[in-house]
Write an enzyme that holds these catalytic residues in place. Structure first.
Site, PDB file in Angstrom:
ATOM      1  CB  CYS A  90      -0.902  -0.013   1.236  1.00  0.00           C
ATOM      2  SG  CYS A  90      -1.991   1.410   1.380  1.00  0.00           S
ATOM      3  CG  HIS A 132      -5.652  -1.971  -1.474  1.00  0.00           C
ATOM      4  ND1 HIS A 132      -4.703  -2.630  -0.723  1.00  0.00           N
ATOM      5  CD2 HIS A 132      -5.355  -0.652  -1.377  1.00  0.00           C
ATOM      6  CE1 HIS A 132      -3.873  -1.729  -0.207  1.00  0.00           C
ATOM      7  NE2 HIS A 132      -4.248  -0.522  -0.592  1.00  0.00           N
ATOM      8  CD  GLU A 133      -6.819   1.814  -4.010  1.00  0.00           C
ATOM      9  OE1 GLU A 133      -6.969   2.787  -3.244  1.00  0.00           O
ATOM     10  OE2 GLU A 133      -5.725   1.230  -4.153  1.00  0.00           O
ATOM     11  CG  HIS A 136      -7.262   2.863   1.072  1.00  0.00           C
ATOM     12  ND1 HIS A 136      -6.530   3.178   2.187  1.00  0.00           N
ATOM     13  CD2 HIS A 136      -6.400   2.248   0.219  1.00  0.00           C
ATOM     14  CE1 HIS A 136      -5.282   2.763   2.040  1.00  0.00           C
ATOM     15  NE2 HIS A 136      -5.179   2.193   0.851  1.00  0.00           N
TER      16      HIS A 136
END
Length: 162
Positions: A90, A132-133, A136
């Site tokens: 990351c 993953h995004e 976030h």
């Protein structure tokens, strides 16, 4: 457009869930330009708005020579029987990579700058980046998904970064 500084682990913006984009105005258009420019660097697969200090649901990606963005993304489908366990890193946790289990396939729905529906989907690296995004934007880091023994090792490495 501007290449933006990446916020790193320890910054509270990374742990704060992002708000939906409700008005597509000049601020949002500028954000998208900055996300696209900042992700357009070798070795960068994705970038969420909160990683550059903006608490709105938007991210960009740079996978297999394709660069794009999506506003208000939501994961609507994940493969339930196929997974990947490769190392994940990351930009907000620089230099650290740990095995992270993710679905093999992911599908995200959102909108573009014209307010039109966007569907982004993929397997392997694209699927990993989408998951993953969105994490976030929900205020989560990939470190939260690590197996307990690996997470303990990862958190020790993170403390050494701080």
């Amino acid at each position: 457009m501007a290449m933006r500084e990446i916020r790193t682990v320890g910054d509270p913006v990374l742990r704060t869930p992002c708000e939906d984009v409700t008005d597509i105005d000049d601020r949002v258009r500028s954000l998208v330009e900055d996300l696209l420019e900042t992700v357009d660097t070798e070795g960068r697969a994705g970038l969420a708005a909160n990683q550059i200090g903006v608490g709105l649901r938007a991210f960009s990606w740079n996978i297999d020579d394709e660069i794009g963005y999506v506003l208000n993304p939501r994961i609507v489908e994940l493969s339930e029987d196929e997974f990947q366990d490769g190392d994940e890193g990351c930009l907000s946790v620089p230099g650290l990579w740990f095995p992270t289990r993710r679905a093999w396939y992911a599908r995200v729905e959102g909108i573009d700058l014209d307010g039109k529906e966007v569907v982004v989907e993929g397997e392997e690296l694209m699927a990993r980046a989408l998951q993953h995004e969105v994490d976030h934007l929900d205020g989560k880091l990939y470190l939260d998904r690590l197996e307990p023994a690996v997470r303990k090792k990862a958190m020790k490495a993170v403390r050494e970064l701080l």
